[in-house]
Scaffold this active site. Structure first.
Site, PDB file in Angstrom:
ATOM      1  N   LYS A  20       0.866  -1.163   0.013  1.00 17.23           N
ATOM      2  CA  LYS A  20       0.092  -0.080  -0.085  1.00 17.23           C
ATOM      3  C   LYS A  20       0.938   1.271   0.031  1.00 17.23           C
ATOM      4  CE  LYS A  20      -3.958  -2.278   2.373  1.00 17.23           C
ATOM      5  NZ  LYS A  20      -4.655  -2.458   3.640  1.00 17.23           N
ATOM      6  N   TYR A  60     -12.347  -2.845  -3.063  1.00 21.43           N
ATOM      7  CA  TYR A  60     -12.695  -2.815  -1.724  1.00 21.43           C
ATOM      8  C   TYR A  60     -14.197  -2.874  -1.717  1.00 21.43           C
ATOM      9  CZ  TYR A  60      -8.477  -2.627   0.463  1.00 21.43           C
ATOM     10  OH  TYR A  60      -7.042  -2.948   0.855  1.00 21.43           O
ATOM     11  N   PHE A  68     -15.484   3.439   7.718  1.00 16.15           N
ATOM     12  CA  PHE A  68     -13.960   3.884   7.147  1.00 16.15           C
ATOM     13  C   PHE A  68     -13.800   3.899   5.739  1.00 16.15           C
ATOM     14  CE2 PHE A  68     -13.788  -0.570   8.580  1.00 16.15           C
ATOM     15  CZ  PHE A  68     -13.510  -1.406   7.077  1.00 16.15           C
ATOM     16  N   ARG A  96      -1.588 -14.825   3.960  1.00 16.81           N
ATOM     17  CA  ARG A  96      -2.317 -14.116   5.082  1.00 16.81           C
ATOM     18  C   ARG A  96      -1.398 -14.329   6.490  1.00 16.81           C
ATOM     19  NH1 ARG A  96      -6.785 -10.795   4.040  1.00 16.81           N
ATOM     20  NH2 ARG A  96      -7.645 -11.355   6.003  1.00 16.81           N
ATOM     21  N   THR A 102      -5.291  -7.755  10.822  1.00 17.20           N
ATOM     22  CA  THR A 102      -5.450  -6.492   9.965  1.00 17.20           C
ATOM     23  C   THR A 102      -4.890  -5.502  10.960  1.00 17.20           C
ATOM     24  OG1 THR A 102      -7.521  -7.396   9.083  1.00 17.20           O
ATOM     25  CG2 THR A 102      -7.317  -5.095   9.190  1.00 17.20           C
ATOM     26  N   ARG A 113       3.055  -7.166   8.829  1.00 12.74           N
ATOM     27  CA  ARG A 113       2.438  -6.024  10.002  1.00 12.74           C
ATOM     28  C   ARG A 113       2.970  -6.095  11.239  1.00 12.74           C
ATOM     29  NH1 ARG A 113      -3.642  -7.415   7.504  1.00 12.74           N
ATOM     30  NH2 ARG A 113      -3.479  -5.790   5.659  1.00 12.74           N
ATOM     31  N   ASN A 123      -1.548  -0.074   7.433  1.00 12.51           N
ATOM     32  CA  ASN A 123      -1.057  -1.477   7.676  1.00 12.51           C
ATOM     33  C   ASN A 123      -0.246  -2.049   6.539  1.00 12.51           C
ATOM     34  OD1 ASN A 123      -3.270  -2.023   5.852  1.00 12.51           O
ATOM     35  ND2 ASN A 123      -4.387  -3.371   7.382  1.00 12.51           N
ATOM     36  N   HIS A 126      -1.929  -5.493   1.325  1.00 18.66           N
ATOM     37  CA  HIS A 126      -2.977  -6.040   1.107  1.00 18.66           C
ATOM     38  C   HIS A 126      -2.808  -7.633   0.609  1.00 18.66           C
ATOM     39  CE1 HIS A 126      -6.764  -7.271  -0.196  1.00 18.66           C
ATOM     40  NE2 HIS A 126      -6.126  -7.827  -1.448  1.00 18.66           N
ATOM     41  N   GLU A 137      -9.191 -10.439  -7.856  1.00 20.89           N
ATOM     42  CA  GLU A 137      -8.268  -9.161  -7.684  1.00 20.89           C
ATOM     43  C   GLU A 137      -7.109  -9.194  -8.728  1.00 20.89           C
ATOM     44  OE1 GLU A 137      -7.236  -9.418  -3.499  1.00 20.89           O
ATOM     45  OE2 GLU A 137      -9.501  -8.962  -2.906  1.00 20.89           O
TER      46      GLU A 137
HETATM   47  N1  UDP Z   1      -9.477  -1.011   7.407  1.00 18.44           N
HETATM   48  C1  UDP Z   1      -9.728   0.356   8.365  1.00 18.44           C
HETATM   49  N2  UDP Z   1     -10.377   0.274   9.499  1.00 18.44           N
HETATM   50  C2  UDP Z   1     -10.935  -0.774   9.604  1.00 18.44           C
HETATM   51  C3  UDP Z   1     -10.721  -2.025   9.079  1.00 18.44           C
HETATM   52  C4  UDP Z   1     -10.036  -2.086   8.101  1.00 18.44           C
HETATM   53  O1  UDP Z   1      -9.102   1.213   7.736  1.00 18.44           O
HETATM   54  O2  UDP Z   1     -11.461  -0.916  11.036  1.00 18.44           O
HETATM   55  C5  UDP Z   1      -8.668  -1.065   6.410  1.00 18.44           C
HETATM   56  C6  UDP Z   1      -7.388  -1.791   6.447  1.00 18.44           C
HETATM   57  O3  UDP Z   1      -6.517  -0.955   5.712  1.00 18.44           O
HETATM   58  C7  UDP Z   1      -7.557  -3.105   6.019  1.00 18.44           C
HETATM   59  C8  UDP Z   1      -8.474  -2.866   4.734  1.00 18.44           C
HETATM   60  O4  UDP Z   1      -9.231  -1.887   5.444  1.00 18.44           O
HETATM   61  O5  UDP Z   1      -6.566  -3.778   5.455  1.00 18.44           O
HETATM   62  C9  UDP Z   1      -9.455  -3.980   4.314  1.00 18.44           C
HETATM   63  O6  UDP Z   1     -10.025  -4.686   5.641  1.00 18.44           O
HETATM   64  P1  UDP Z   1     -10.202  -6.162   5.795  1.00 18.44           P
HETATM   65  O7  UDP Z   1     -10.846  -6.306   7.020  1.00 18.44           O
HETATM   66  O8  UDP Z   1     -10.561  -6.797   4.546  1.00 18.44           O
HETATM   67  O9  UDP Z   1      -8.684  -6.484   6.417  1.00 18.44           O
HETATM   68  P2  UDP Z   1      -7.474  -7.195   5.586  1.00 18.44           P
HETATM   69  O10 UDP Z   1      -8.116  -8.417   4.920  1.00 18.44           O
HETATM   70  O11 UDP Z   1      -6.794  -6.170   4.743  1.00 18.44           O
HETATM   71  O12 UDP Z   1      -6.383  -7.885   6.806  1.00 18.44           O
END
Ligand code: UDP
Length: 160
Positions: A20, A60, A68, A96, A102, A113, A123, A126, A137
């Site tokens: 990112k 997204y 958010f 993952r 996350t 992370r 974070n 992705h 994707e």
């Molecule tokens: N995100 C955020 N606030 C939140 C949850 C998610 O800003 O409370 C953002 C964060 O950048 C995250 C992305 O949205 O990586 C996608 O969320 P997801 O739950 O899919 O998490 P990921 O798969 O990236 O761990």
């Protein structure tokens, strides 16, 4: 049950991994690519890219209703990202794990992370959350001509 039959049934997956804008700004592109290379997955696509608002919203779309969401779209479009397509048996789940939770404060030390970030909104990386989303994707972020089929020389040293 014949072990070679089990092996041949193992599913080769693809994961869309993206550094990112904060990961690019903080100089973690090489470090992040390295972690996937060292693990033994195969890189099929790689580019530096400025993402549009439309593409960020499509990527997204499952989070559209979240409070958010607008900030997330601003964040992802705030500077260049590095797009990657990685292939391998179990790559989606393994990526993952390599990436970590996350929320970087909850992410285990040793994960990307967990080692390199402190807040969910920054974070740095992705990774696709399912093989289906991996395919979706990669098709969304890459054109056909940008993905390369090749045979890594180390393949016989990674899997029996
Ligand atoms: N995100 C955020 N606030 C939140 C949850 C998610 O800003 O409370 C953002 C964060 O950048 C995250 C992305 O949205 O990586 C996608 O969320 P997801 O739950 O899919 O998490 P990921 O798969 O990236 O761990």
């Amino acid at each position: 049950f014949l072990p070679h039959l089990v092996a041949s049934l193992e599913q080769v997956d693809e994961s869309y991994i993206m550094v990112k804008p904060d990961g690019v700004q903080r100089g973690f592109v090489g470090e992040i690519i390295s972690r996937f290379e060292r693990k033994g997955f195969k890189l099929k696509g790689l580019k530096l890219f400025q993402c549009s608002k439309e593409l960020a919203e499509e990527h997204y779309k499952e989070l559209k209703a979240k409070p958010f969401f607008p900030k997330l779209v601003d964040y992802i479009t705030s500077g260049p990202v590095v797009c990657m397509a990685w292939e391998g048996v179990g790559v989606v789940a393994s990526a993952r794990k390599l990436i970590g939770s996350t929320d970087p404060l909850q992410a285990e030390p040793g994960t990307i992370r967990g080692d390199l970030a402190v807040q969910t909104g920054r974070n740095i990386i992705h990774g696709s959350d399912s093989p289906e989303n991996g395919k979706r994707e990669i098709a969304l972020w890459f054109n056909d001509g940008e993905l390369v089929e090749w045979n890594p020389a180390q393949a016989p040293w990674l899997r029996e």
